[in-house]
Design a protein around this motif. Structure first.
Motif, short mmCIF file in Angstrom:
data_model
loop_
_atom_site.label_atom_id
_atom_site.label_comp_id
_atom_site.label_asym_id
_atom_site.label_seq_id
_atom_site.Cartn_x
_atom_site.Cartn_y
_atom_site.Cartn_z
N MET A 52 0.85 -1.20 0.00
CA MET A 52 0.00 0.00 0.00
C MET A 52 0.87 1.24 0.00
SD MET A 52 -2.90 1.16 2.80
CE MET A 52 -3.94 -0.27 2.44
N GLU A 53 0.69 2.08 -1.02
CA GLU A 53 1.44 3.33 -1.08
C GLU A 53 0.56 4.47 -0.60
OE1 GLU A 53 1.05 5.87 -3.53
OE2 GLU A 53 -0.25 4.94 -5.03
N THR A 54 1.19 5.40 0.12
CA THR A 54 0.47 6.52 0.69
C THR A 54 0.70 7.81 -0.08
OG1 THR A 54 2.26 7.10 2.22
CG2 THR A 54 0.64 5.48 2.97
N GLY A 55 1.41 7.70 -1.24
CA GLY A 55 1.63 8.86 -2.08
C GLY A 55 2.86 9.65 -1.67
N GLY A 56 3.30 10.49 -2.59
CA GLY A 56 4.34 11.45 -2.26
C GLY A 56 5.76 11.05 -2.60
N MET A 57 6.42 11.90 -3.37
CA MET A 57 7.86 11.76 -3.59
C MET A 57 8.63 12.68 -2.65
SD MET A 57 8.33 9.47 -5.86
CE MET A 57 7.66 8.68 -7.33
N PHE A 87 7.52 -6.72 -6.12
CA PHE A 87 6.95 -7.43 -4.97
C PHE A 87 6.02 -8.58 -5.36
CE2 PHE A 87 7.69 -3.01 -3.37
CZ PHE A 87 8.76 -3.33 -2.54
N ALA A 88 5.96 -8.89 -6.65
CA ALA A 88 5.19 -10.03 -7.14
C ALA A 88 3.74 -9.99 -6.68
CB ALA A 88 5.86 -11.34 -6.69
N VAL A 89 3.12 -8.83 -6.83
CA VAL A 89 1.70 -8.68 -6.52
C VAL A 89 0.97 -8.21 -7.77
CG1 VAL A 89 2.00 -8.25 -4.06
CG2 VAL A 89 2.13 -6.33 -5.67
N ASP A 90 -0.33 -8.48 -7.82
CA ASP A 90 -1.12 -8.09 -8.99
C ASP A 90 -1.49 -6.61 -8.97
OD1 ASP A 90 -1.09 -10.69 -9.99
OD2 ASP A 90 -2.89 -11.25 -8.86
N LYS A 91 -1.75 -6.08 -7.79
CA LYS A 91 -2.21 -4.70 -7.66
C LYS A 91 -1.46 -4.00 -6.54
CE LYS A 91 -5.70 -5.26 -10.62
NZ LYS A 91 -5.75 -4.54 -11.92
N ILE A 92 -1.36 -2.69 -6.65
CA ILE A 92 -0.83 -1.86 -5.58
C ILE A 92 -1.99 -1.11 -4.95
CG2 ILE A 92 0.73 0.02 -4.95
CD1 ILE A 92 2.12 -2.58 -5.84
N HIS A 93 -2.13 -1.28 -3.66
CA HIS A 93 -3.19 -0.59 -2.93
C HIS A 93 -2.72 0.83 -2.58
CE1 HIS A 93 -5.56 -4.37 -1.71
NE2 HIS A 93 -4.61 -4.76 -2.54
N SER A 94 -3.68 1.69 -2.28
CA SER A 94 -3.35 3.07 -1.94
C SER A 94 -4.27 3.55 -0.83
CB SER A 94 -3.51 4.00 -3.16
OG SER A 94 -2.72 3.58 -4.25
N GLU A 95 -3.79 4.56 -0.11
CA GLU A 95 -4.59 5.20 0.94
C GLU A 95 -4.85 6.64 0.54
OE1 GLU A 95 -4.33 7.24 5.25
OE2 GLU A 95 -2.87 7.35 3.61
N TYR A 96 -6.11 7.09 0.70
CA TYR A 96 -6.43 8.49 0.49
C TYR A 96 -6.71 9.11 1.84
CZ TYR A 96 -8.47 12.81 -1.34
OH TYR A 96 -8.71 14.14 -1.63
N GLY A 97 -5.76 9.86 2.33
CA GLY A 97 -5.90 10.52 3.60
C GLY A 97 -5.03 11.77 3.60
N MET A 98 -5.21 12.60 4.59
CA MET A 98 -4.41 13.81 4.69
C MET A 98 -4.47 14.33 6.12
SD MET A 98 -6.84 16.39 2.44
CE MET A 98 -6.93 15.24 1.07
N THR A 99 -3.56 15.22 6.42
CA THR A 99 -3.47 15.78 7.76
C THR A 99 -4.79 16.33 8.24
OG1 THR A 99 -1.14 16.36 7.41
CG2 THR A 99 -2.30 17.56 9.14
N GLU A 100 -5.53 16.94 7.33
CA GLU A 100 -6.76 17.65 7.72
C GLU A 100 -7.97 16.73 7.86
OE1 GLU A 100 -3.94 20.17 5.33
OE2 GLU A 100 -4.94 18.22 5.00
N LEU A 101 -7.83 15.45 7.58
CA LEU A 101 -8.95 14.51 7.66
C LEU A 101 -8.66 13.42 8.67
CD1 LEU A 101 -9.62 13.98 3.83
CD2 LEU A 101 -10.72 15.63 5.36
N LEU A 102 -9.69 12.96 9.37
CA LEU A 102 -9.52 11.86 10.31
C LEU A 102 -9.95 10.52 9.71
CD1 LEU A 102 -10.59 13.36 13.77
CD2 LEU A 102 -8.36 13.36 12.63
N SER A 103 -10.69 10.53 8.61
CA SER A 103 -11.08 9.30 7.93
C SER A 103 -10.16 9.05 6.74
CB SER A 103 -12.53 9.38 7.45
OG SER A 103 -13.43 9.51 8.53
#
Length: 336
Positions: A210-215, A235-251
């Motif tokens: 799971m990547e959280t974004g950002g270089m 990493f021999a996986v079919d898909k890369i998961h991601s998280e959509y979140g930010m400092t200003e959000l709690l969900s």
């Protein structure tokens, strides 16, 4: 009179049928008890008593978190989350009065999407965030690590040899154990290109990357498709998961692949016209406005600087990028 505690209890059990009604209750609560948001609404000449649709709610520009104390009620923050930024840059600050609620909602959301944290070993590759002590992401992942109750769970900086060895040990000794490798994008890319022998992952089927974004200025910016191609091969996986979140959000929202995000029950997005920030009706592509009901003690209605598009009618969406010159906006002049 409705209280913050009552609203939080409602957020934990919200569903698609009562989301809008609860959002309006929270809007009225924050319009009355959040000094900054109340001033913003007053300058927009919004009559709170007549507003009956979430599409009519004015969203607070996210830049306010850089210059104002966004708090609902006469409360003291127990934790202050701060966004990353270069030296001298004005960063966002989220004043969190109830960090326990943040961890509760974050855990509930993750387990709704992925299952019990106790089924996972959490391997966190978040070097740029660990360099700070006020990251909401690190705060959340630290809790996930504790809840996993796995002695192998933990944070890693640039010690890729140790990280690779831990993954190999788990895949060999406990192949039924799920591994969540969660990391900032540049960290995952550096790990993928560190020259380690990760061939053992070909026979391991319980890895989620799971990547959280950002270089963060550490590497050349790449297209999401380019990043995911590198990571899936490494990493021999079919898909890369991601998280959509930010400092200003709690969900948080989560993507199971291809950059398509699903939202939890506590979140909804509306897309605004890029030329008219107050027009959110029937937009299938535009600026992302987020309703995060978990932001009871700050503000639940945030106008972000992300661009997005809906993929389906059930709130699945893609993040297309960012507005140019996102820091150039005179929004704070509206508070006098």
């Amino acid at each position: 009179m409705i209280t913050s505690a009552q609203l939080k209890a409602s957020v934990l059990t919200v569903n698609s049928e009562n989301f809008d009604a609860l959002a309006l209750d929270i809007f009225r609560f924050q319009a009355q008890n959040n000094i900054t948001y109340a001033k913003y609404l007053k300058n927009l000449q919004v009559d709170v008593s007549t507003l009956q649709s979430i599409q009519d709610i004015p969203f607070l520009p996210i830049e306010f978190f850089k210059t104002q104390s966004i708090l609902t009620g006469d409360i003291e923050p127990k934790v202050i989350f701060e966004s990353s930024g270069t030296t001298g840059q004005n960063t966002s600050r989220h004043l969190v009065a109830d960090p326990a609620f943040y961890l509760q909602i974050a855990e509930q959301i993750f387990e709704k999407f992925y299952g019990k944290l106790s089924d996972f070993t959490i391997l966190a590759l978040l070097p740029s965030y660990l360099e700070r002590n006020n990251s909401s992401l690190v705060y959340m992942v630290q809790h996930f690590i504790q809840q996993s109750k796995s002695t192998n769970s933990g944070f890693y900086l640039n010690n890729y040899q140790e990280l690779g060895a831990t993954m190999k040990r788990i895949s060999t000794e406990n192949p039924d154990k799920k591994i969540l490798l969660i990391g900032v994008t540049f960290g995952l890319l550096d790990f993928a290109e560190a020259g380690l022998d990760l061939s053992f992952l070909q026979d391991f089927n319980n890895l989620i990357v799971m990547e959280t974004g950002g270089m963060k200025g550490r590497r050349k910016e790449l297209l999401r498709e380019e990043v995911h191609e590198i990571l899936t091969k490494a990493f021999a996986v079919d898909k890369i998961h991601s998280e959509y979140g930010m400092t200003e959000l709690l969900s948080q929202g989560y993507s199971f692949g291809e950059g398509i995000f699903d939202l939890p029950a506590s979140m909804k997005i509306l897309l605004r016209d890029v030329n008219d920030p107050f027009n959110v009706k029937n937009q299938s592509r535009g600026g992302i406005n987020v309703i995060d009901l978990a932001n009871i003690d700050s503000c639940s209605f945030i106008e972000t600087k992300d661009l997005g598009s809906f993929v389906t009618e059930n709130q699945q969406f893609r993040v297309l990028g960012r507005f140019d010159n996102s820091d150039i906006r005179g929004c704070n002049l509206m508070i006098m």
